[in-house]
Design an enzyme around this catalytic site. Structure first.
Site, PDB file in Angstrom:
ATOM      1  N   SER A  76      93.831  28.485  43.068  1.00 23.96           N
ATOM      2  CA  SER A  76      93.499  29.353  44.082  1.00 23.96           C
ATOM      3  C   SER A  76      92.982  30.661  43.370  1.00 23.96           C
ATOM      4  O   SER A  76      93.852  31.373  42.518  1.00 23.96           O
ATOM      5  CB  SER A  76      94.762  29.768  44.934  1.00 23.96           C
ATOM      6  OG  SER A  76      94.608  30.574  46.043  1.00 23.96           O
TER       7      SER A  76
ATOM      8  N   ILE B 264      96.713  29.960  39.333  1.00 22.82           N
ATOM      9  CA  ILE B 264      96.173  31.222  39.774  1.00 22.82           C
ATOM     10  C   ILE B 264      94.901  31.626  38.907  1.00 22.82           C
ATOM     11  O   ILE B 264      94.766  31.558  37.731  1.00 22.82           O
ATOM     12  CB  ILE B 264      96.885  32.604  39.664  1.00 22.82           C
ATOM     13  CG1 ILE B 264      98.193  32.444  40.104  1.00 22.82           C
ATOM     14  CG2 ILE B 264      96.310  33.784  40.354  1.00 22.82           C
ATOM     15  CD1 ILE B 264      98.341  32.196  41.460  1.00 22.82           C
ATOM     16  N   LYS B 265      93.610  31.177  39.708  1.00 25.36           N
ATOM     17  CA  LYS B 265      92.297  31.579  39.053  1.00 25.36           C
ATOM     18  C   LYS B 265      91.783  32.787  38.907  1.00 25.36           C
ATOM     19  O   LYS B 265      91.777  33.494  39.970  1.00 25.36           O
ATOM     20  CB  LYS B 265      91.412  30.605  39.861  1.00 25.36           C
ATOM     21  CG  LYS B 265      90.145  30.387  39.132  1.00 25.36           C
ATOM     22  CD  LYS B 265      89.652  29.207  40.157  1.00 25.36           C
ATOM     23  CE  LYS B 265      87.911  28.777  39.483  1.00 25.36           C
ATOM     24  NZ  LYS B 265      87.246  28.118  40.690  1.00 25.36           N
ATOM     25  N   ILE B 266      91.534  33.360  38.074  1.00 29.07           N
ATOM     26  CA  ILE B 266      91.188  34.829  37.551  1.00 29.07           C
ATOM     27  C   ILE B 266      90.122  34.996  36.758  1.00 29.07           C
ATOM     28  O   ILE B 266      89.599  34.228  35.849  1.00 29.07           O
ATOM     29  CB  ILE B 266      92.379  35.555  36.707  1.00 29.07           C
ATOM     30  CG1 ILE B 266      93.764  35.106  37.380  1.00 29.07           C
ATOM     31  CG2 ILE B 266      91.962  36.979  36.578  1.00 29.07           C
ATOM     32  CD1 ILE B 266      94.917  35.623  36.611  1.00 29.07           C
TER      33      ILE B 266
END
Length: 215
Positions: free
Chosen positions: A56, A82-84
């Site tokens: 996400s 968590i995609k950053i």
């Protein structure tokens, strides 16, 4: 090698699951916009469909905003990663999230040095992009190969390499040959892996011969 599905469409994910290739799912803001659904709803639904990681992506650009989004997303499912984006603020936030036991992936990586910096920060996944480099007349797979070489040189860097912006079966073949841990691609690309004109010709010939036998 693991196959992740790059999609926010539940039907695509279910079909991939039926083929045994839904090891995980990646989403991004562009895919979410196409789906027309809320991010939380889609991530939650995907998490119910598969057992693997569900990525996400945050939209904040500053460290504080990324952290706020990351901690909130982590509540949606134990499967959430968590995609950053690969910025200094993003890498700092990822380092803090990982320290709190929340897995992260640094995305939009276009150079081996970005990958190395993210790996040193202790992220769970580094996500180099292939096709977008090809689009500007660079060699995306050459960059990924350099990333793999760096990871192989330093076993203490334990993050997984997840090749993204994978657009063709050749990208998947090259990824497999150099030892990429994971590729993510649309379901349509994976379907092409089964296609070969000689297979079709062989089936046609077998059916012709069978008709002769039946006579």
């Amino acid at each position: 090698m693991k196959f992740f599905i790059d999609s926010a469409e539940i039907e695509d994910i279910r079909e991939a699951k039926s083929l045994g290739i839904a090891d995980g799912v990646t989403t991004n803001p562009s895919l979410m916009a196409k789906s027309g659904r809320e991010l939380k709803d889609v991530v939650s639904a995907i998490s119910r469909e598969i057992d693997g990681p569900v990525f996400s992506e945050v939209i904040s650009g500053d460290e504080t905003g990324i952290l706020q989004e990351g901690y909130q997303m982590a509540k949606w499912s134990d499967q959430v990663v968590i995609k950053i984006p690969a910025t200094l603020a993003g890498i700092k936030a990822a380092h803090k999230l990982e320290a709190d036991g929340i897995p992260t992936g640094i995305t939009l990586i276009f150079s081996p040095m970005q990958a190395l910096l993210a790996a040193k920060a202790g992220v769970s996944y580094i996500i180099p992009f292939v096709g977008r480099l090809d689009d500007i007349s660079s060699d995306g797979m050459e960059m990924v190969e350099q990333v793999i070489a760096i990871m192989d040189n330093y076993p203490d860097l334990t993050c997984k390499v997840l090749a993204a912006s994978v657009r063709t079966p050749v990208h998947i073949l090259q990824s497999a040959l150099i030892g990429v841990d994971i590729v993510t691609a649309p379901l349509s690309v994976y379907k092409q892996l089964a296609a070969h004109p000689l297979t079709d010709a062989g089936i046609h010939k077998f059916l012709q011969d069978w008709q002769k036998v039946k006579k």
